[in-house]
Design an enzyme around this catalytic site. Structure first.
Site, PDB file in Angstrom:
ATOM      1  CD  GLU A 116      12.919   5.063  -8.947  1.00 13.72           C
ATOM      2  OE1 GLU A 116      13.301   5.878  -9.789  1.00 13.72           O
ATOM      3  OE2 GLU A 116      11.721   4.944  -8.619  1.00 13.72           O
ATOM      4  CB  CYS A 129      10.787   4.481   1.096  1.00 16.94           C
ATOM      5  SG  CYS A 129       9.720   3.305   0.278  1.00 16.94           S
ATOM      6  CB  CYS A 136       7.123  -6.399  -7.490  1.00 18.78           C
ATOM      7  SG  CYS A 136       6.217  -7.137  -6.113  1.00 18.78           S
ATOM      8  CB  CYS A 140      -0.526  -4.806  -6.538  1.00 22.21           C
ATOM      9  SG  CYS A 140      -0.103  -5.990  -5.256  1.00 22.21           S
ATOM     10  CB  CYS A 143       1.753  -1.354  -7.599  1.00 18.95           C
ATOM     11  SG  CYS A 143       3.448  -1.042  -7.059  1.00 18.95           S
ATOM     12  N   GLY A 189       9.293  -4.176  -4.686  1.00 16.53           N
ATOM     13  CA  GLY A 189       9.376  -5.581  -4.298  1.00 16.53           C
ATOM     14  C   GLY A 189       8.494  -5.974  -3.130  1.00 16.53           C
ATOM     15  CD  GLU A 190       5.408  -9.032  -0.077  1.00 13.95           C
ATOM     16  OE1 GLU A 190       4.613  -8.109  -0.306  1.00 13.95           O
ATOM     17  OE2 GLU A 190       5.724  -9.353   1.088  1.00 13.95           O
ATOM     18  CB  SER A 221       4.989  -2.541   3.761  1.00 16.45           C
ATOM     19  OG  SER A 221       3.731  -2.502   3.115  1.00 16.45           O
ATOM     20  CG  ASN A 328       0.788   8.596  -4.869  1.00 19.94           C
ATOM     21  OD1 ASN A 328       0.398   9.740  -4.693  1.00 19.94           O
ATOM     22  ND2 ASN A 328       1.221   7.830  -3.876  1.00 19.94           N
ATOM     23  CB  CYS A 371       2.858   4.974  -1.945  1.00 23.56           C
ATOM     24  SG  CYS A 371       3.205   5.348  -0.268  1.00 23.56           S
TER      25      CYS A 371
HETATM   26  N1  SAH Z   1       5.016  -5.268  -1.619  1.00 23.55           N
HETATM   27  C1  SAH Z   1       4.898  -4.577  -0.381  1.00 23.55           C
HETATM   28  C2  SAH Z   1       5.721  -3.348  -0.358  1.00 23.55           C
HETATM   29  C3  SAH Z   1       5.222  -2.226  -1.244  1.00 23.55           C
HETATM   30  S1  SAH Z   1       4.808  -0.967  -0.172  1.00 23.55           S
HETATM   31  C4  SAH Z   1       3.450  -4.304  -0.083  1.00 23.55           C
HETATM   32  O1  SAH Z   1       2.620  -4.571  -0.941  1.00 23.55           O
HETATM   33  O2  SAH Z   1       3.121  -3.886   1.013  1.00 23.55           O
HETATM   34  C5  SAH Z   1       4.077   0.210  -1.057  1.00 23.55           C
HETATM   35  C6  SAH Z   1       2.678   0.579  -0.562  1.00 23.55           C
HETATM   36  O3  SAH Z   1       2.151   1.499  -1.506  1.00 23.55           O
HETATM   37  C7  SAH Z   1       1.764  -0.610  -0.536  1.00 23.55           C
HETATM   38  O4  SAH Z   1       0.778  -0.478   0.435  1.00 23.55           O
HETATM   39  C8  SAH Z   1       1.167  -0.517  -1.902  1.00 23.55           C
HETATM   40  O5  SAH Z   1      -0.001  -1.244  -2.016  1.00 23.55           O
HETATM   41  C9  SAH Z   1       0.958   0.959  -2.044  1.00 23.55           C
HETATM   42  N2  SAH Z   1       0.833   1.396  -3.426  1.00 23.55           N
HETATM   43  C10 SAH Z   1       1.214   0.746  -4.532  1.00 23.55           C
HETATM   44  N3  SAH Z   1       0.933   1.455  -5.631  1.00 23.55           N
HETATM   45  C11 SAH Z   1       0.353   2.591  -5.212  1.00 23.55           C
HETATM   46  C12 SAH Z   1      -0.114   3.762  -5.888  1.00 23.55           C
HETATM   47  N4  SAH Z   1      -0.049   3.877  -7.212  1.00 23.55           N
HETATM   48  N5  SAH Z   1      -0.638   4.754  -5.148  1.00 23.55           N
HETATM   49  C13 SAH Z   1      -0.662   4.659  -3.802  1.00 23.55           C
HETATM   50  N6  SAH Z   1      -0.226   3.588  -3.119  1.00 23.55           N
HETATM   51  C14 SAH Z   1       0.290   2.575  -3.811  1.00 23.55           C
END
Ligand code: SAH
Length: 410
Positions: A116, A129, A136, A140, A143, A189-190, A221, A328, A371
């Site tokens: 996406e 974005c 991934c 986390c 996520c 992804g990371e 990020s 979210n 996010c």
């Molecule tokens: N892997 C990278 C890129 C993902 S960025 C990273 O971790 O930074 C997406 C951002 O949204 C990150 O800061 C992630 O931690 C945050 N995120 C992930 N799940 C989320 C959620 N359910 N609600 C709000 N933020 C979230």
């Protein structure tokens, strides 16, 4: 759970070259940044370097993929390109506009995987974005992408292709009709686990012959891949965002398992080294606020202390910016968004401590484009997706009408 540093074998950038009808492989030009394209023109085609520049403009400024339409190239060169090259862009499998102007694409990357990409317009800027992997490998806990498991890294063409699709849709022309002003590598992804491809793709985004974005308008990020933060500092010059979510190791390790490998102090030291190379710019620390988990005054004070220590070490008050992201939700999660009053109080506490702090307001949540809500289609090579589905089914059987979430793959 597999250790965070491990991931299934990533594919190499050009693992799946295009085939012309005769069966010879053709180079996908979307795979190449300026240096790579120049080399291809000089070494493979025996042409002048400036031809590469013309073609880059056709592809990224005018969104042309057929060599026949590249009218300032001679007929012979066009025929040569037809034999040796192609411009293969991702297929739009599905797209969805949101009521607030946000636009989401599901892009097919191969027969079984899709990622996406989300465009978010906002007063005078347009942010895209972009995803860096199919799924991934990190896990986390809050996520949605994590629940899908992992398949592979995206190639340069597949990363740049996301920008191409959005730019064409928007009618974006760098320096003239600029609709796409920022890119954030914050999709699925990371990005630092797909380092080379991401760095090359970001170079196309920042190139005048590509999308012409200023360095500081391209943000990567990371969940905190410490060694790769150092490499990024050496090899690229973009804005850095770090997903912190907790200032304390015990809590952060629970939320972001990668913290067990690279704890907070090591992460902050890497951020400090990165910031020293990029004097005058700041690092953004992302902090997703989850009700009762990391949103209390005690957490805000820990974060404030960490941010102030960072600023002091760099002797720059605004070296760190905090971006608070209200959680979210997604189906099956055990977390909840913090109450508005707690979000405000958390921000106030940081501001009062002199830490630059914003609340990132959710956009596109009516189309699951916010996010942490990106999912795509992942032909999972880990067991995570199946585990999560089982959890979800069990939970729904136990609580048919229940609203509460399950303990996502924990
Ligand atoms: N892997 C990278 C890129 C993902 S960025 C990273 O971790 O930074 C997406 C951002 O949204 C990150 O800061 C992630 O931690 C945050 N995120 C992930 N799940 C989320 C959620 N359910 N609600 C709000 N933020 C979230």
């Amino acid at each position: 759970m597999s250790s965070p540093g491990q991931q299934p074998r990533p594919s190499t950038p050009d693992e799946r070259p295009g085939r012309d009808p005769a069966g010879a492989s053709r180079r996908n030009l979307l795979e190449l940044d300026r240096a790579g394209l120049e080399r291809f023109f000089v070494e493979t085609l025996g042409e002048k370097r400036f031809r590469a520049h013309q073609v880059m403009k056709w592809i990224h400024h005018r969104h042309v993929t057929s060599f026949d339409d590249m009218t300032d190239l001679g007929k012979a060169l066009r025929a040569k390109l037809e034999t040796h090259a192609e411009v293969r862009v991702p297929q739009v499998q599905f797209e969805k506009p949101s009521a607030d102007g946000t636009h989401k694409w599901l892009l097919a990357m191969d027969g079984s995987n899709a990622v996406e990409t989300v465009f978010i317009p906002d007063k005078g800027r347009g942010t895209l974005c972009v995803s860096s992997q199919v799924g991934c490998a990190l896990n986390c806990q809050f996520c949605s992408t994590a629940t899908q498991g992992f398949n592979r890294n995206l190639s340069v063409a597949e990363i740049v292709g996301q920008v191409w699709v959005a730019a064409r849709h928007l009618g974006n022309v760098p320096h003239r009709e600029r609709r796409l002003t920022n890119v954030v590598m914050m999709g699925m992804g990371e990005p630092l686990m797909n380092f080379d491809n991401v760095v090359a793709a970001m170079s196309v985004m920042r190139d005048d012959l590509g999308y012409g974005l200023a360095n500081k308008r391209v943000t990567l990020s990371t969940a905190g891949m410490v060694p790769m933060i150092d490499r990024l500092g050496e090899e690229s010059d973009v804005s850095l965002a770090v997903s912190l979510h907790a200032a304390d190791d015990e809590l952060r390790s629970r939320l972001v398992p990668l913290n067990r490998k690279y704890p907070v102090a090591e992460l902050m030291a890497a951020c400090e080294r990165y910031a020293r190379r990029r004097r005058g710019s700041s690092i953004t620390f992302e902090y997703t606020l989850m009700k009762g988990v990391n949103d209390q005054p005690v957490h805000a004070r820990q974060l404030a202390r960490l941010m102030r220590a960072f600023g002091n070490a760099l002797q720059a008050k605004d070296a760190a910016k905090v971006n608070l992201i209200p959680f979210n939700p997604f189906p099956g999660t055990r977390f909840e968004r913090s109450a508005e009053a707690d979000i405000r109080a958390f921000q106030r506490l940081l501001l009062d401590a002199g830490v630059l702090t914003m609340v990132r307001r959710t956009r596109g949540d009516d189309i699951d484009a916010a996010c942490g809500q990106l999912k795509g289609q992942v032909a999972d090579r880990t067991r995570r997706q199946a585990e999560f589905r089982r959890h979800l089914a069990e939970h729904q059987a136990e609580h048919p009408a229940g609203r509460g979430g399950v303990d996502a793959a924990a």
